[in-house]
Design an enzyme around this catalytic site. Sequence first.
Site: not given
Ligand SMILES: O=c1ccn([C@@H]2O[C@H](COP(=O)(O)OP(=O)(O)O)[C@@H](O)[C@H]2O)c(=O)[nH]1
Ligand SMILES: [Ca+2]
Length: 404
Positions: A150
């Site tokens: 990632e």
């Molecule tokens: O297409 C996307 C997907 C996620 N985000 C950002 O990633 C945050 C959330 O993180 P995610 O749900 O992806 O959590 P992870 O699984 O990466 O911890 C969102 O609030 C956004 O700030 C974004 O900007 N665009």
């Molecule tokens: Ca993410």
Amino acid sequence: HSNREMWFQDLFPPNMCPINAKTNTFYGIMFDAGSTGTRIHIYTFVQKSPEILPELEGEIFESVKPGLSAYADQPEKGAESVKRLLDMAIDAVPPHLWKKTPVVLKATAGLRLLSEEKAQALLSEVKEVFEESPFLVPEDSVSIMDGSYEGAVLNVMWFAGQLSGQNQHTTGTLDLGGASTQITFLPRFEETLKESPRDFLTSFEMFNSTYKLYTHSYLGFGLKAARLATLGALNTEVADGQMFRSSCLPKQLEAEWHFGGVKYRYGGNKEGETGFKPCYLEVLKVVKGKLHQPDEIRGSSFYAFSYYYDRAADTNLIDYEQGGVLEVRDFERKAKEVCDNMERFSSASPFLCMDLTYITALLKEGFGFRDNTLLQLTKKVNNIETSWTLGATFHLLQSLGITY
Ligand SMILES: O=c1ccn([C@@H]2O[C@H](COP(=O)(O)OP(=O)(O)O)[C@@H](O)[C@H]2O)c(=O)[nH]1
Ligand SMILES: [Ca+2]
């Protein structure tokens, strides 16, 4: 025409375009199953000849909340949310290309936090949805993504932008998701390679080059996981009606919050202290001594994405559309302002003080950045929405031999 295709053109100057080359158009469908939401990216690429790399022609994007991990106990319902998004692809991709269009879902931190059994149940329901669709379902089409992948893809995306003449001094990327956070950069000093834990270093092949990267994903250090950790509710059995209190929340607050399929009750320190100082001490316990601090990044500057961007925009530190450049101390200044005037900011999320304080502590005490370390908050690099999904899709199409 969109500027998007310039990204690949800048990297690889078009050469020797055979006069009678047939233009090859193809699609890739990539699901980002994040901890706070599920998103579909339907990418269209055009390749004019075998000698030049495909160009990104367009993207269709849609998202739903909550993320898959919220369906930990109802995997069919989770898969249904994926199916609704996949139906968009049926309309977007021409029928004669369905069989040549791969569909892949990569889950990030939310599913990494669930038990193996619950995560697998969700993934296999999703796999069924894919298999019932008319699209190409490669092996491993539904999986939990390796955190270092990632970070790496996101950084290579940035690197591609840098090669074509942008900001030469920014060396890495910071991503703050809901459940995990990533740091990735290209080390410049031998010291860093020597002093870093083995599994923080990875070689990454893309565009026929090998990059040596420092990359790590810290599970449980995303913004929402950090809220739970600060409240003392992460990785604990939550008793019925148990209340979690923090000096980072408005004194009178009492509320409920759902994350990862669990309900939490939380509130402010009714009688005790509130404000930046006690809050910082609470948050410090979550990050202090928990992260590896490579020396060379202290004075570097980084691109910062996701919740770094969102919280900076929410508090007018940057423009919501344009992004901007900040110093680490700007987050601290804003955290003090919000935490020491909590009632005044009560219209926004009750977690605003905690979130800004956590970001400050993560940057300073977690990664060891200086007060004046520069952060470039951005959503786009060379006009391309920065997401690991584009790099991953490109990678996928190449590995399947769908490009020429
Ligand atoms: O297409 C996307 C997907 C996620 N985000 C950002 O990633 C945050 C959330 O993180 P995610 O749900 O992806 O959590 P992870 O699984 O990466 O911890 C969102 O609030 C956004 O700030 C974004 O900007 N665009
Ligand atoms: Ca993410």
